[in-house]
Design an enzyme around this catalytic site. Sequence first.
Site, PDB file in Angstrom:
ATOM      1  N   LYS A  88      27.000  48.907  16.247  1.00 41.82           N
ATOM      2  CA  LYS A  88      27.640  49.900  15.574  1.00 41.82           C
ATOM      3  C   LYS A  88      27.312  49.838  14.033  1.00 41.82           C
ATOM      4  O   LYS A  88      27.162  48.805  13.303  1.00 41.82           O
ATOM      5  CB  LYS A  88      28.977  49.681  15.880  1.00 41.82           C
ATOM      6  CG  LYS A  88      30.052  50.734  15.361  1.00 41.82           C
ATOM      7  CD  LYS A  88      31.443  50.334  15.700  1.00 41.82           C
ATOM      8  CE  LYS A  88      32.260  51.483  14.921  1.00 41.82           C
ATOM      9  NZ  LYS A  88      33.607  51.477  15.416  1.00 41.82           N
ATOM     10  N   SER A 161      36.465  54.940  17.392  1.00 43.40           N
ATOM     11  CA  SER A 161      35.248  55.229  16.680  1.00 43.40           C
ATOM     12  C   SER A 161      34.083  54.850  17.117  1.00 43.40           C
ATOM     13  O   SER A 161      32.997  55.060  16.644  1.00 43.40           O
ATOM     14  CB  SER A 161      35.586  54.504  15.101  1.00 43.40           C
ATOM     15  OG  SER A 161      35.568  53.060  15.464  1.00 43.40           O
ATOM     16  N   SER A 185      39.378  51.182  19.438  1.00 43.03           N
ATOM     17  CA  SER A 185      38.145  52.288  19.158  1.00 43.03           C
ATOM     18  C   SER A 185      36.883  51.470  19.904  1.00 43.03           C
ATOM     19  O   SER A 185      35.706  51.987  19.980  1.00 43.03           O
ATOM     20  CB  SER A 185      37.695  51.909  17.798  1.00 43.03           C
ATOM     21  OG  SER A 185      38.585  52.892  16.765  1.00 43.03           O
TER      22      SER A 185
END
Length: 453
Positions: A88, A161, A185
């Site tokens: 990420k 996210s 997330s």
Amino acid sequence: MEGIRRMPEGDIGFLGVEEFAARYRNGSLSPVDVVAQALERLEALEPRLNAVAHVMPEEAMRDAERAAAALRSGTNLGPLHGIPVAIKDIIDVRGAPTGFASRVRKPAIAADDAPLVARLRAAGAIILCKTNLLEYAYGIAHPDIGQTNNPHDPSRTSGGSSGGSAALVAAGIVPLSVGTDTGGSIRIPASYCGIVGLKPSYGLVPTEGVFPLSWSLDHAGPLARSVADAALMLGCLAGLDIALSPPSLSGLRIGFASYHCDSPELTPAVAQNLREVVEALKERGAIVRTIDIPELSPANSMLRHIIKPEASLIHADLHHENPQGYAPRTLTQIVSGFETLAVDYLRAQQFQAKLRQAVEARLADVDVLLSPSVPFPSPVEDPEFTEDGEEGEMLSSGFSNMTGHPSVSIPCGMDGHLPLGIQLTGRLGGDEKLLQAAHSIEAALGAYHRPMI
């Protein structure tokens, strides 16, 4: 699926880590083949998925050649030898830009790997790329960057996210990725994309080198297509030896979390799927009982009283430097956090301890708590971070960020062409036992569906 090139039938993108390892060692497959096809598949599916922030093709192919040479010499680099992994884009990867899916600052080149990335490399993993996310992991896609789209239906979101990390695993580009989770997330995009997403116990996976959203609530963890692969990755991330036994539901005590499972926010399809899941688990030997935890009701409201001021303090300098670089809604949240009353923040911290004790007490009576991962399938756009009395997509997920309990989403069925997930939560520090329960439930349900891309 217009605009997405179909990959050849029988491609290797959807193999699991153990399958890759076996084929590496019998010589029928090489890390070079795997990384080359991952890059080819990524190119075929981007930018329709919008899942990638930065690709590292030269570095990945160099590391693949090194992994292949080690195999030829009989050297074992570790449990992730030659396995491509995605990271990420709020996590530092040496020599790669970190962009945070924002326009506040230009992407900065990381001087060193975050400790969790270093642990993956030490286990033999190959870092393929960095993944798209919602801006600074705060729940909103920057309009210049956009949300990541769902491999099961690119007209819908993959969630946030950690949506890019989930989409790349679901689409067969990588078998493993790393996400972060401050209110769901990892688990929310895992549910939307039909894969496994694990938020480990708080502090189990190091978060140094990960740009923070809320120091009280942040977690980092794996996304995978199976519980076994998630467990393997967690072992590497946390420095643990996690050994799963053959799956069995006999005597497994499951707590049906009534506040989540009976919520009016569940769509009819999610509610029906949940009933079918419970019956299937009972038929295979699980013991299911309803669990009422009154403290779950205010959990997400209290979470907001923690995340907002902590995020605003973290972003104070960035906000002063370039407030217009944020997405408008992200900026609104940051400004709002500066206005949070100290008494509300302290009251939420007091509640946090009370909630942790209440959840841990109920987990003395059951092995896992069961909830719907999200009360609905993937929507067209990422829902807003609401405060209007509705729980929304955080219905089941936020409480375990408050308490630090390990929590995992696994596939449990479909609503038409869209995946659904159930969330399982275990005792504090009981990550291995939680994964064992998830492994057994996963085997009983057999609910994984490969996207038609």
